[in-house]
Design a protein around this motif. Structure first.
Motif, PDB file in Angstrom:
ATOM      1  N   GLU A  15       0.809  -1.219   0.000  1.00 33.01           N
ATOM      2  CA  GLU A  15       0.000   0.000   0.000  1.00 33.01           C
ATOM      3  C   GLU A  15       0.842   1.267   0.000  1.00 33.01           C
ATOM      4  OE1 GLU A  15       0.241  -0.810   4.506  1.00 33.01           O
ATOM      5  OE2 GLU A  15       0.048  -2.045   2.731  1.00 33.01           O
ATOM      6  N   TRP A  16       2.162   1.133  -0.074  1.00 28.08           N
ATOM      7  CA  TRP A  16       3.031   2.303  -0.036  1.00 28.08           C
ATOM      8  C   TRP A  16       2.645   3.316  -1.116  1.00 28.08           C
ATOM      9  CZ3 TRP A  16       6.438   4.965  -3.127  1.00 28.08           C
ATOM     10  CH2 TRP A  16       7.287   5.872  -2.476  1.00 28.08           C
ATOM     11  N   MET A  17       2.372   2.849  -2.323  1.00 27.46           N
ATOM     12  CA  MET A  17       2.039   3.766  -3.410  1.00 27.46           C
ATOM     13  C   MET A  17       0.678   4.428  -3.194  1.00 27.46           C
ATOM     14  SD  MET A  17       4.622   4.030  -5.349  1.00 27.46           S
ATOM     15  CE  MET A  17       3.991   4.834  -6.807  1.00 27.46           C
ATOM     16  N   GLU A  18      -0.192   3.797  -2.424  1.00 27.57           N
ATOM     17  CA  GLU A  18      -1.512   4.372  -2.162  1.00 27.57           C
ATOM     18  C   GLU A  18      -1.438   5.491  -1.127  1.00 27.57           C
ATOM     19  OE1 GLU A  18      -4.043   1.108  -1.042  1.00 27.57           O
ATOM     20  OE2 GLU A  18      -3.373  -0.066  -2.747  1.00 27.57           O
ATOM     21  N   ASN A  19      -0.442   5.417  -0.251  1.00 28.20           N
ATOM     22  CA  ASN A  19      -0.286   6.464   0.762  1.00 28.20           C
ATOM     23  C   ASN A  19       0.171   7.749   0.098  1.00 28.20           C
ATOM     24  OD1 ASN A  19      -0.974   4.872   2.978  1.00 28.20           O
ATOM     25  ND2 ASN A  19       1.086   4.051   3.111  1.00 28.20           N
ATOM     26  N   THR A  20      -0.266   8.833   0.611  1.00 30.81           N
ATOM     27  CA  THR A  20       0.119  10.116   0.037  1.00 30.81           C
ATOM     28  C   THR A  20       1.123  10.806   0.960  1.00 30.81           C
ATOM     29  OG1 THR A  20      -1.945  10.944   0.998  1.00 30.81           O
ATOM     30  CG2 THR A  20      -1.896  10.611  -1.387  1.00 30.81           C
ATOM     31  N   PHE A  21       2.356  10.369   0.868  1.00 33.97           N
ATOM     32  CA  PHE A  21       3.412  11.013   1.608  1.00 33.97           C
ATOM     33  C   PHE A  21       3.714  12.345   0.937  1.00 33.97           C
ATOM     34  CE2 PHE A  21       4.068   6.531   2.590  1.00 33.97           C
ATOM     35  CZ  PHE A  21       4.038   6.604   3.967  1.00 33.97           C
ATOM     36  N   ALA A  22       3.971  13.325   1.732  1.00 31.97           N
ATOM     37  CA  ALA A  22       4.246  14.654   1.196  1.00 31.97           C
ATOM     38  C   ALA A  22       5.524  14.641   0.374  1.00 31.97           C
ATOM     39  CB  ALA A  22       4.372  15.651   2.351  1.00 31.97           C
ATOM     40  N   CYS A  23       5.482  15.297  -0.766  1.00 31.19           N
ATOM     41  CA  CYS A  23       6.695  15.530  -1.555  1.00 31.19           C
ATOM     42  C   CYS A  23       6.483  16.807  -2.347  1.00 31.19           C
ATOM     43  CB  CYS A  23       7.036  14.346  -2.451  1.00 31.19           C
ATOM     44  SG  CYS A  23       5.884  14.002  -3.771  1.00 31.19           S
ATOM     45  N   TRP A  24       7.554  17.575  -2.460  1.00 31.63           N
ATOM     46  CA  TRP A  24       7.446  18.849  -3.142  1.00 31.63           C
ATOM     47  C   TRP A  24       8.815  19.363  -3.540  1.00 31.63           C
ATOM     48  CZ3 TRP A  24       7.314  18.074   2.023  1.00 31.63           C
ATOM     49  CH2 TRP A  24       8.172  18.834   2.825  1.00 31.63           C
ATOM     50  N   ILE A  25       8.807  20.316  -4.454  1.00 30.54           N
ATOM     51  CA  ILE A  25      10.003  21.069  -4.806  1.00 30.54           C
ATOM     52  C   ILE A  25       9.956  22.346  -3.972  1.00 30.54           C
ATOM     53  CG2 ILE A  25      11.235  22.310  -6.626  1.00 30.54           C
ATOM     54  CD1 ILE A  25      11.209  19.254  -7.054  1.00 30.54           C
ATOM     55  N   GLU A  26      10.966  22.540  -3.158  1.00 34.56           N
ATOM     56  CA  GLU A  26      11.022  23.725  -2.301  1.00 34.56           C
ATOM     57  C   GLU A  26      11.331  24.946  -3.159  1.00 34.56           C
ATOM     58  OE1 GLU A  26      10.525  25.955   0.885  1.00 34.56           O
ATOM     59  OE2 GLU A  26      10.281  23.782   0.990  1.00 34.56           O
ATOM     60  N   GLU A  27      10.457  25.928  -3.118  1.00 31.00           N
ATOM     61  CA  GLU A  27      10.595  27.115  -3.970  1.00 31.00           C
ATOM     62  C   GLU A  27      11.718  28.052  -3.503  1.00 31.00           C
ATOM     63  OE1 GLU A  27       9.073  27.612  -6.837  1.00 31.00           O
ATOM     64  OE2 GLU A  27       7.916  25.763  -6.635  1.00 31.00           O
ATOM     65  N   ASN A  28      11.893  28.213  -2.216  1.00 27.70           N
ATOM     66  CA  ASN A  28      12.893  29.141  -1.682  1.00 27.70           C
ATOM     67  C   ASN A  28      13.692  28.481  -0.559  1.00 27.70           C
ATOM     68  OD1 ASN A  28      12.115  31.557  -3.245  1.00 27.70           O
ATOM     69  ND2 ASN A  28      10.190  31.303  -2.127  1.00 27.70           N
ATOM     70  N   PRO A  29      14.562  27.523  -0.894  1.00 26.28           N
ATOM     71  CA  PRO A  29      15.296  26.789   0.141  1.00 26.28           C
ATOM     72  C   PRO A  29      16.055  27.674   1.122  1.00 26.28           C
ATOM     73  CG  PRO A  29      15.680  25.811  -2.014  1.00 26.28           C
ATOM     74  CD  PRO A  29      14.925  27.081  -2.236  1.00 26.28           C
ATOM     75  N   ALA A  30      16.634  28.775   0.639  1.00 19.33           N
ATOM     76  CA  ALA A  30      17.440  29.640   1.515  1.00 19.33           C
ATOM     77  C   ALA A  30      16.596  30.335   2.579  1.00 19.33           C
ATOM     78  CB  ALA A  30      18.191  30.669   0.685  1.00 19.33           C
ATOM     79  N   ASP A  31      15.286  30.367   2.380  1.00 18.02           N
ATOM     80  CA  ASP A  31      14.406  30.960   3.392  1.00 18.02           C
ATOM     81  C   ASP A  31      14.177  30.017   4.570  1.00 18.02           C
ATOM     82  OD1 ASP A  31      14.158  33.142   1.745  1.00 18.02           O
ATOM     83  OD2 ASP A  31      12.104  32.688   1.104  1.00 18.02           O
ATOM     84  N   ARG A  32      14.436  28.729   4.369  1.00 13.50           N
ATOM     85  CA  ARG A  32      14.138  27.744   5.404  1.00 13.50           C
ATOM     86  C   ARG A  32      15.371  27.101   6.022  1.00 13.50           C
ATOM     87  NH1 ARG A  32       9.582  23.707   4.118  1.00 13.50           N
ATOM     88  NH2 ARG A  32       9.697  23.617   6.361  1.00 13.50           N
ATOM     89  N   TRP A  33      16.471  27.039   5.259  1.00 16.33           N
ATOM     90  CA  TRP A  33      17.658  26.337   5.741  1.00 16.33           C
ATOM     91  C   TRP A  33      18.901  27.190   5.564  1.00 16.33           C
ATOM     92  CZ3 TRP A  33      14.044  23.656   2.656  1.00 16.33           C
ATOM     93  CH2 TRP A  33      13.295  22.699   3.342  1.00 16.33           C
ATOM     94  N   THR A  34      19.890  26.908   6.375  1.00 13.26           N
ATOM     95  CA  THR A  34      21.157  27.635   6.288  1.00 13.26           C
ATOM     96  C   THR A  34      21.954  27.156   5.074  1.00 13.26           C
ATOM     97  OG1 THR A  34      22.387  26.019   7.605  1.00 13.26           O
ATOM     98  CG2 THR A  34      21.256  27.812   8.811  1.00 13.26           C
ATOM     99  N   PRO A  35      22.895  27.975   4.607  1.00 15.56           N
ATOM    100  CA  PRO A  35      23.754  27.546   3.499  1.00 15.56           C
ATOM    101  C   PRO A  35      24.529  26.266   3.825  1.00 15.56           C
ATOM    102  CG  PRO A  35      23.961  29.904   3.826  1.00 15.56           C
ATOM    103  CD  PRO A  35      23.136  29.377   4.975  1.00 15.56           C
ATOM    104  N   GLU A  36      24.908  26.097   5.080  1.00 15.07           N
ATOM    105  CA  GLU A  36      25.652  24.892   5.482  1.00 15.07           C
ATOM    106  C   GLU A  36      24.800  23.636   5.305  1.00 15.07           C
ATOM    107  OE1 GLU A  36      27.300  28.458   7.128  1.00 15.07           O
ATOM    108  OE2 GLU A  36      25.328  27.631   7.524  1.00 15.07           O
TER     109      GLU A  36
END
Length: 98
Positions: free
Chosen positions: A67-88
């Protein structure tokens, strides 16, 4: 172009405990994807996510649940990575190509 693909997944223990206890526990991961478009990056990311999850289960001698394919695990392309994570953090993530 590089896109940051983010996704949620369950470890084998989380999978089992979520079903036993009715929990909704999951982890998340991210990888850079070098692709020509956001759509290609999403398709490559979804394949990566499936392989990543299959390996988690295989290490424990288990198959990825049907049933793994039936589950809707979140996945996305992050639009502004630098707004959420440090450069490191962003520079430490793996990069994959199609």
């Amino acid at each position: 172009m590089k896109y940051l693909f983010c996704f949620g997944y369950e470890t084998p223990d989380q999978y089992q405990n979520n079903r036993i206890h009715g929990w909704d526990d999951e982890d998340s991961h991210a990888v850079w994807i070098d692709a020509v478009s956001k759509e290609e990056a999403m398709a490559v990311g979804k394949r990566f996510c499936r392989t990543f999850s299959e390996r988690l289960f295989a290490v424990r001698g288990l198959s990825l649940p049907s049933e793994w394919m039936e589950n809707t695990f979140a996945c996305w392309i992050e639009e502004n990575p630098a707004d959420r994570w440090t450069p490191e953090i962003l520079s430490a993530l793996d990069c994959i190509s199609p």
